[in-house]
Enzyme design. Structure first.
Site, PDB file in Angstrom:
ATOM      1  NE  ARG A  61     -29.607   8.148   2.773  1.00 28.91           N
ATOM      2  CZ  ARG A  61     -30.591   7.501   2.624  1.00 28.91           C
ATOM      3  NH1 ARG A  61     -31.667   6.959   2.411  1.00 28.91           N
ATOM      4  NH2 ARG A  61     -31.067   9.599   2.170  1.00 28.91           N
ATOM      5  CG  ASP A  63     -25.619   8.309  -4.325  1.00 31.76           C
ATOM      6  OD1 ASP A  63     -25.647   8.021  -3.336  1.00 31.76           O
ATOM      7  OD2 ASP A  63     -25.226   9.215  -4.315  1.00 31.76           O
ATOM      8  CE1 TYR A 120     -18.908  12.400  -0.070  1.00 33.76           C
ATOM      9  CE2 TYR A 120     -19.777  13.893   1.553  1.00 33.76           C
ATOM     10  CZ  TYR A 120     -20.038  13.414   1.058  1.00 33.76           C
ATOM     11  OH  TYR A 120     -20.470  12.294   1.609  1.00 33.76           O
ATOM     12  NE  ARG A 206     -21.760  10.593  -8.893  1.00 35.31           N
ATOM     13  CZ  ARG A 206     -22.694   9.219  -9.534  1.00 35.31           C
ATOM     14  NH1 ARG A 206     -23.231   8.991  -8.269  1.00 35.31           N
ATOM     15  NH2 ARG A 206     -22.800   9.016 -10.779  1.00 35.31           N
TER      16      ARG A 206
END
Length: 257
Positions: A61, A63, A120, A206
Site C-alpha cells: 500500500r 500512501d 524504494y 519517509r
C-alpha cells in the site's frame, strides 16, 4: 484481446499485473471511501473489459502522493486472457497509470505474501529545478553531508525492529523488517536513496528519509540512529519526508516455482 469463458466448474485463473503510476493523482493505492485510488481505478477498468467483477490484491500500500515505477497485483478471472489485454487496459486507463504486463501465475502465488523484497527510491533535488518540483524533495537551500547519511544507513542493518519509523496506530502484527539495502548516491543534481527490505511499515521509508536528512544537515549525528531505533518510539525519529519524492521501483518474486 481473446476472452474465453471457462467451464463454471473450473477454478478461476490467477493473473499478475505489472504496472506503474503517478501518485499525485491518487489518494494512495488502497481503496478508500469517497477518494480516488489506484486500486479502484484498475478494478473498474478490468471489470469493464473482462465483463465480470474483478478485485485486485496489491504487493503493498503506497500512501497518498507516493509513486510506483513497478508495482504488482494479482487478480482472478473466469476468462483466459489474450495478448491484447495490456493495450486495451492502457487505452482505458487514465494517463497516470500504465500497465506493462499481465501474465498467468500459479494459484499459490500471492502479490503481497509471496514478495521476497520491496525496493524504494527517494529523490532529493540539490539544485533548484522547476521540472522536479512535484517529483523530488526540494532541499537545494541546505548543504547535506552524504557520507554522514550513508554512515547512518549502515546502522539500519544492525536492527530488525523499526517501530521508531512506523506510523502510529496501525494494524501491524509485527514491526520487524529485514533490511537488504540502504544507500545514498548523487545522480547529477539529485540525491537518491535506494532502500530495500523484505517488507516495509506504513510511512517507514519517509520517516527514515526525514531522519537521515537531519543527519545530513548536522542536526543529529549518524550514531544517534542507534538511540532512535532502540527507543521504539516514532516521536524519537525525524519528521516524515514529503510523499512526492518517494517511488516504489521493484518488488521481487520467485516466478519459477
Amino acid at each position: 484481446m481473446r476472452i474465453e469463458n471457462l467451464d463454471k466448474n473450473t477454478n478461476k485463473l490467477r493473473y499478475f499485473i505489472a504496472f506503474s503510476y503517478n501518485g499525485a493523482s491518487f489518494f494512495g493505492f488502497q481503496i478508500q471511501p469517497n477518494e480516488i485510488s489506484v486500486q479502484e481505478t484498475l478494478e473498474k477498468a478490468l471489470s469493464t473489459l473482462l465483463r465480470e467483477d474483478i478485485k485486485i490484491t496489491g504487493a503493498g500500500r503506497t500512501d497518498t502522493g507516493v509513486h510506483a515505477k513497478k508495482m504488482y497485483a494479482h487478480f482472478e478471472t473466469s476468462n483466459v486472457l489474450g495478448d491484447q489485454l495490456v493495450h486495451k487496459l492502457n487505452s482505458f486507463l487514465p494517463p497516470s497509470i500504465a500497465v506493462q504486463e499481465v501474465f498467468q501465475v500459479s494459484k499459490d502465488l500471492h502479490a503481497r505474501f509471496s514478495a521476497l523484497y520491496r525496493t524504494y527510491e527517494y529523490y532529493i533535488s540539490l539544485k533548484k529545478n522547476p521540472f522536479t518540483e512535484n517529483s523530488a524533495w526540494q532541499l537545494w537551500r541546505k548543504k547535506l553531508d552524504i557520507d554522514a547519511m550513508n554512515k547512518a544507513c549502515e546502522i539500519l542493518f544492525q536492527y530488525k525492529d523499526f517501530t521508531s519509523f512506523a506510523k502510529l496506530h496501525t494494524d501491524n502484527k509485527t514491526n520487524f523488517c529485514e533490511m537488504k539495502k540502504a544507500v545514498w548516491e548523487q545522480r547529477g543534481d539529485e540525491l537518491v536513496l535506494t532502500i530495500s527490505a523484505d517488507r516495509f511499515l506504513r510511512n517507514m521509508v519517509r520517516a527514515i528519509v526525514g531522519t537521515m536528512v537531519e543527519v545530513g544537515t548536522g542536526k543529529i549525528k549518524p550514531e544517534d540512529i542507534h538511540d532512535i531505533i532502540e527507543k521504539k518510539n516514532r516521536n524519537a525519529a525525524g519528521t516524515s519526508a514529503p510523499a512526492h519524492g518517494l517511488y516504489l521501483v521493484d518488488v521481487g518474486y520467485n516466478f519459477d516455482n
